[in-house]
Design a protein around this motif. Structure first.
Motif, mmCIF file in Angstrom:
data_model
loop_
_atom_site.group_PDB
_atom_site.id
_atom_site.type_symbol
_atom_site.label_atom_id
_atom_site.label_comp_id
_atom_site.label_asym_id
_atom_site.label_seq_id
_atom_site.Cartn_x
_atom_site.Cartn_y
_atom_site.Cartn_z
ATOM 1 N N LEU A 291 0.824 -1.210 0.000
ATOM 2 C CA LEU A 291 0.000 0.000 0.000
ATOM 3 C C LEU A 291 0.859 1.262 0.000
ATOM 4 N N GLN A 292 1.955 1.222 0.728
ATOM 5 C CA GLN A 292 2.868 2.371 0.747
ATOM 6 C C GLN A 292 3.433 2.617 -0.653
ATOM 7 N N MET A 293 3.797 1.548 -1.332
ATOM 8 C CA MET A 293 4.321 1.658 -2.692
ATOM 9 C C MET A 293 3.263 2.260 -3.624
ATOM 10 N N GLN A 294 2.029 1.775 -3.526
ATOM 11 C CA GLN A 294 0.958 2.322 -4.357
ATOM 12 C C GLN A 294 0.739 3.798 -4.053
ATOM 13 N N HIS A 295 0.814 4.169 -2.787
ATOM 14 C CA HIS A 295 0.661 5.574 -2.396
ATOM 15 C C HIS A 295 1.768 6.428 -3.026
ATOM 16 N N GLN A 296 2.996 5.938 -2.939
ATOM 17 C CA GLN A 296 4.122 6.690 -3.493
ATOM 18 C C GLN A 296 3.982 6.848 -5.007
ATOM 19 N N ILE A 297 3.558 5.802 -5.672
ATOM 20 C CA ILE A 297 3.357 5.875 -7.124
ATOM 21 C C ILE A 297 2.237 6.867 -7.445
ATOM 22 N N TYR A 298 1.144 6.766 -6.718
ATOM 23 C CA TYR A 298 -0.009 7.641 -6.934
ATOM 24 C C TYR A 298 0.405 9.112 -6.814
ATOM 25 N N GLN A 299 1.263 9.413 -5.858
ATOM 26 C CA GLN A 299 1.699 10.797 -5.629
ATOM 27 C C GLN A 299 2.541 11.332 -6.788
ATOM 28 N N LEU A 300 3.148 10.449 -7.571
ATOM 29 C CA LEU A 300 3.971 10.872 -8.705
ATOM 30 C C LEU A 300 3.151 11.137 -9.969
ATOM 31 N N LEU A 301 1.880 10.772 -9.958
ATOM 32 C CA LEU A 301 1.042 10.855 -11.147
ATOM 33 C C LEU A 301 0.339 12.202 -11.267
ATOM 34 N N THR A 302 -0.009 12.535 -12.501
ATOM 35 C CA THR A 302 -0.826 13.719 -12.742
ATOM 36 C C THR A 302 -2.260 13.394 -12.317
ATOM 37 N N PRO A 303 -3.112 14.393 -12.134
ATOM 38 C CA PRO A 303 -4.511 14.119 -11.764
ATOM 39 C C PRO A 303 -5.218 13.170 -12.740
ATOM 40 N N GLU A 304 -4.967 13.309 -14.025
ATOM 41 C CA GLU A 304 -5.587 12.426 -15.011
ATOM 42 C C GLU A 304 -5.073 10.994 -14.847
ATOM 43 N N GLN A 305 -3.774 10.865 -14.633
ATOM 44 C CA GLN A 305 -3.184 9.545 -14.435
ATOM 45 C C GLN A 305 -3.685 8.910 -13.132
ATOM 46 N N GLN A 306 -3.911 9.731 -12.120
ATOM 47 C CA GLN A 306 -4.418 9.215 -10.841
ATOM 48 C C GLN A 306 -5.794 8.576 -11.033
ATOM 49 N N VAL A 307 -6.644 9.229 -11.812
ATOM 50 C CA VAL A 307 -7.973 8.680 -12.083
ATOM 51 C C VAL A 307 -7.839 7.345 -12.822
ATOM 52 N N GLN A 308 -6.996 7.319 -13.838
ATOM 53 C CA GLN A 308 -6.785 6.099 -14.609
ATOM 54 C C GLN A 308 -6.173 5.000 -13.736
#
Length: 148
Positions: A109-126
């Protein structure tokens, strides 16, 4: 004697089954986090940062795996082959295994959180849509296996 053998078999199954089920099977890599990441339109900078996250996680897990797994196996074998069954030791082994599973889930979950934080808002939705799609596919696969 039959009762003891059934108890030992039950304990061994309870301890080994989650470990066996946790190992990736054929095609497991195709639905992993890397597959989700590959479907996002990442910049080269994002790719580099995410690759570094994967590498750091790999290094962290590398040191933890082997020794713990060997010790768990030795402890289970000692418990199974002992002259008398030690229920408190069995519960302790199960607790240790559960704690390691919990730790792995937190790391994931920490890894997913870190990845999510690196994404643009559009990428976060995807990203969230792809994760949900992956969960749905796994649920459907489990339902399909249960019917065979």
């Amino acid at each position: 004697m039959l009762k003891r053998n059934l108890l030992v078999l039950s304990l061994a199954t309870a301890l080994v089954a989650p470990i066996a089920m946790a190992k990736p099977g054929p095609g497991a890599g195709k639905n992993g986090m890397r597959e989700v990441i590959s479907q996002l339109d990442l910049s080269s900078e994002q790719q580099t940062q995410i690759k570094a996250l994967f590498q750091a996680q790999k290094e962290q897990r590398k040191g933890q795996k082997s020794g713990q797994r060997q010790q768990m196996k030795a402890d289970m074998e000692a418990l199974i082959t002992a002259d008398s069954f030690d229920e408190s030791k069995a519960r302790s082994l199960i607790e240790q295994h559960s704690q390691r599973m919990e730790d792995r889930m937190v790391q994931r979950l920490q890894m997913q959180h870190q990845i999510y934080q690196l994404l643009t808002p559009e990428q976060q939705v995807q990203f969230l849509q792809l994760i949900e799609q992956q969960r749905d596919e796994k649920r459907a696969e489990k339902r399909g296996k249960g019917k065979s």
